[in-house]
Design a protein around this motif. Structure first.
Motif, PDB file in Angstrom:
ATOM      1  N   GLN A  70      35.705  61.128  49.764  1.00 32.72           N
ATOM      2  CA  GLN A  70      37.053  61.608  50.032  1.00 32.72           C
ATOM      3  C   GLN A  70      37.201  62.253  51.415  1.00 32.72           C
ATOM      4  O   GLN A  70      38.250  62.113  52.053  1.00 32.72           O
ATOM      5  CB  GLN A  70      37.484  62.596  48.941  1.00 32.72           C
ATOM      6  N   SER A  74      39.773  60.967  54.136  1.00 35.94           N
ATOM      7  CA  SER A  74      40.763  61.904  54.659  1.00 35.94           C
ATOM      8  C   SER A  74      40.735  61.963  56.183  1.00 35.94           C
ATOM      9  O   SER A  74      41.780  62.117  56.826  1.00 35.94           O
ATOM     10  CB  SER A  74      40.521  63.309  54.088  1.00 35.94           C
ATOM     11  N   THR A 118      45.152  57.601  51.774  1.00 35.06           N
ATOM     12  CA  THR A 118      43.989  58.254  52.389  1.00 35.06           C
ATOM     13  C   THR A 118      43.987  59.754  52.117  1.00 35.06           C
ATOM     14  O   THR A 118      43.393  60.532  52.867  1.00 35.06           O
ATOM     15  CB  THR A 118      43.957  58.001  53.913  1.00 35.06           C
ATOM     16  N   ASN A 119      44.664  60.139  51.043  1.00 30.29           N
ATOM     17  CA  ASN A 119      44.639  61.530  50.583  1.00 30.29           C
ATOM     18  C   ASN A 119      44.039  61.543  49.175  1.00 30.29           C
ATOM     19  O   ASN A 119      44.765  61.612  48.179  1.00 30.29           O
ATOM     20  CB  ASN A 119      46.045  62.121  50.580  1.00 30.29           C
ATOM     21  N   ILE A 196      44.797  68.068  58.172  1.00 36.65           N
ATOM     22  CA  ILE A 196      43.958  67.176  57.367  1.00 36.65           C
ATOM     23  C   ILE A 196      42.579  67.015  58.004  1.00 36.65           C
ATOM     24  O   ILE A 196      41.546  67.065  57.324  1.00 36.65           O
ATOM     25  CB  ILE A 196      44.638  65.804  57.215  1.00 36.65           C
ATOM     26  N   SER A 200      39.035  68.296  56.465  1.00 36.28           N
ATOM     27  CA  SER A 200      37.995  67.294  56.195  1.00 36.28           C
ATOM     28  C   SER A 200      36.685  67.653  56.874  1.00 36.28           C
ATOM     29  O   SER A 200      35.608  67.519  56.298  1.00 36.28           O
ATOM     30  CB  SER A 200      38.479  65.918  56.649  1.00 36.28           C
TER      31      SER A 200
END
Length: 204
Positions: A70, A74, A118-119, A196, A200
């Motif tokens: 993830q 992200s 992409t979240n 974001i 990440s």
């Protein structure tokens, strides 16, 4: 029927159009009209549909892969959002007639879908939502489909409301107002993207 209603409630409560896609939808509605904004929102709804389906039908192979990578996913999404924000800030965009924007609808849908898909934390959000709304066990494929499309319906209600309201306000904007709004929305998109990326990086 009850599962469908619960799905709508989940879509309305957890599908509130905030974040990068929300800002993106507002900007496209102002620039290209309500249909463009709605198509942008539907791209996000399609991503929500994918994640909710994974959560509901227990596709563990996919969910495990998404959760395992993830942070990397992200990062890709954050970089994409940052680039879009910069482009919005430097582009001198005037209001475009809705009919001339129809050729861009596929790109509107695709870009919103990429940002939303992409979240990966969305899948955790839906798991929490199912707990809150007491959707603990799906006894049949029919129930799973009902709640999934209920969620889609709920999120679509949000995007319809946003695009219609902003579409009406659009008519009052002058070109100077538009450039100012365009720049501000570009900054917001850029900030969302940076947020974001930072989150990440710190999660690695």
């Amino acid at each position: 029927m009850m599962m469908f209603i619960k799905g709508i409630m989940i879509g309305l409560v957890f599908g509130v159009p905030i974040g990068a896609v929300g800002v993106l939808t507002i900007r496209r509605t102002i620039t290209y009209g309500a249909r463009a904004g709605f198509i942008s929102g539907i791209g996000c709804s399609a991503a929500d549909l994918c994640y909710s389906s994974i959560s509901i039908f227990g596709i563990t192979l996919i969910s495990d892969f998404i959760l395992q990578y993830q942070n990397f996913i992200s990062l890709i999404g954050g970089a994409f959002v940052v680039i879009m924000g910069i482009c919005f800030m430097i582009k001198k965009q005037i209001v475009v007639h809705e009919t001339s924007a129809s050729v861009k609808f596929l790109s509107f849908f695709t870009s919103s879908f990429i940002i939303a898909i992409t979240n990966p934390s969305t899948i955790l959000t839906f798991m929490m939502a199912f707990t809150i709304f007491n959707v603990r066990q799906i006894s049949s494929a029919g129930e799973g489909m009902a709640i999934t499309f209920g969620i889609l319906t709920g999120t679509c209600i949000w995007w319809t409301a946003i695009s219609v309201i902003i579409g009406r306000l659009r008519r009052r904007l002058t070109e100077r107002n538009l450039l100012a709004v365009n720049y501000i929305l570009g900054i917001l998109v850029l900030l969302f993207g940076l947020g974001i990326l930072i989150k990440s990086f710190y999660s690695f």
